[in-house]
Design a protein around this motif. Structure first.
Motif, mmCIF file in Angstrom:
data_model
loop_
_atom_site.group_PDB
_atom_site.id
_atom_site.type_symbol
_atom_site.label_atom_id
_atom_site.label_comp_id
_atom_site.label_asym_id
_atom_site.label_seq_id
_atom_site.Cartn_x
_atom_site.Cartn_y
_atom_site.Cartn_z
ATOM 1 N N LEU A 77 5.799 -9.704 7.615
ATOM 2 C CA LEU A 77 6.541 -9.265 8.615
ATOM 3 C C LEU A 77 7.442 -10.329 9.278
ATOM 4 C CD1 LEU A 77 4.285 -6.392 10.158
ATOM 5 C CD2 LEU A 77 6.318 -5.858 8.727
ATOM 6 N N ASN A 83 15.118 -5.958 7.804
ATOM 7 C CA ASN A 83 14.055 -5.380 7.863
ATOM 8 C C ASN A 83 13.894 -4.507 6.445
ATOM 9 O OD1 ASN A 83 13.370 -5.421 10.413
ATOM 10 N ND2 ASN A 83 14.680 -3.829 11.010
ATOM 11 N N ARG A 86 11.810 -7.192 4.827
ATOM 12 C CA ARG A 86 10.407 -6.897 5.483
ATOM 13 C C ARG A 86 9.591 -5.851 4.795
ATOM 14 N NH1 ARG A 86 12.152 -7.386 11.771
ATOM 15 N NH2 ARG A 86 11.436 -9.275 12.103
ATOM 16 N N THR A 90 6.077 -6.506 2.822
ATOM 17 C CA THR A 90 5.059 -6.003 3.200
ATOM 18 C C THR A 90 4.257 -5.269 1.738
ATOM 19 O OG1 THR A 90 5.819 -5.663 5.343
ATOM 20 C CG2 THR A 90 3.984 -4.224 4.645
#
Length: 211
Positions: A77, A83, A86, A90
């Protein structure tokens, strides 16, 4: 020939590694302290100097694996401010953790003691830690409440875990990078549909998960 005396921290790490190997191979119930001591190349009294019982040792191994997993999610993260990236990072962290040669994921996600309160609490705790980190990012970037962001985070992590299990046990010939991109793409197409916190509408490119 006896082993050289190790500093306590190094000895503990050695014993945890040996215990993890035995627990992964045989499960908790079939493992014995004799087996673990033999794998570590120490006497059983030495093992008991560090861990009072097999249960204590198992919980220590579980805690170590859970911490490694949580740290991998945190690093993923923090690896980017984008995003979409991210999400990919993840999912990749999940696949990397589940693909580790030491199979630690089997203790964290597939423990044969999962119904025992002390084990269940630890498994729930690590899942909550990971979800909390993901939910914080979701909450910061959308108009969703903390409760909504948490539910969504659990959904995303459950998807990654389920896909990771299929990746390891299925018969598809897909490399890890491709698998991560596929699952992340599915997740991003869902999460990108929620309104951003700046109240600006998502563009077509954003909705499709484009850069």
């Amino acid at each position: 020939m006896s082993q050289p005396r190790l500093p306590r921290r190094q000895r503990r790490a050695q014993l945890l590694n040996a215990a993890r190997e035995v627990f992964v191979e045989t499960g908790y119930h079939a493992a014995s302290m004799d087996d673990i001591a033999a794998r570590a190349g120490v006497t059983k009294p030495v093992l008991y100097q560090h861990f009072g019982s097999k249960r204590d040792l198992y919980l220590a191994v579980l805690d170590s694996g859970a911490m490694a997993f949580a740290e991998s999610i945190e690093l993923a993260l923090q690896s980017t401010a984008n995003n979409q990236e991210r999400v990919t990072a993840t999912v990749s962290a999940y696949l990397d953790f589940m693909s580790r040669d030491d199979a630690t994921y089997r203790l964290v996600f597939e423990s044969d003691l999962v119904n025992a309160p002390d084990v269940r609490e630890r498994v729930e705790r690590v899942n909550h830690m990971g979800a909390t980190m993901v939910a914080r990012i979701i909450s910061e970037d959308t108009d969703l409440s903390e409760e909504e962001a948490m539910l969504l985070a659990y959904g995303l992590m459950g998807m990654a875990q389920s896909a990771g299990h299929r990746f390891l046990t299925g018969h598809e010939h897909i490399d890890k990078h491709t698998a991560a991109k596929l699952v992340a793409g599915l997740a991003w197409r869902g999460i990108s549909g929620f309104p951003r916190s700046d109240n600006q509408p998502l563009t077509t490119a954003q909705t499709l998960g484009a850069e």
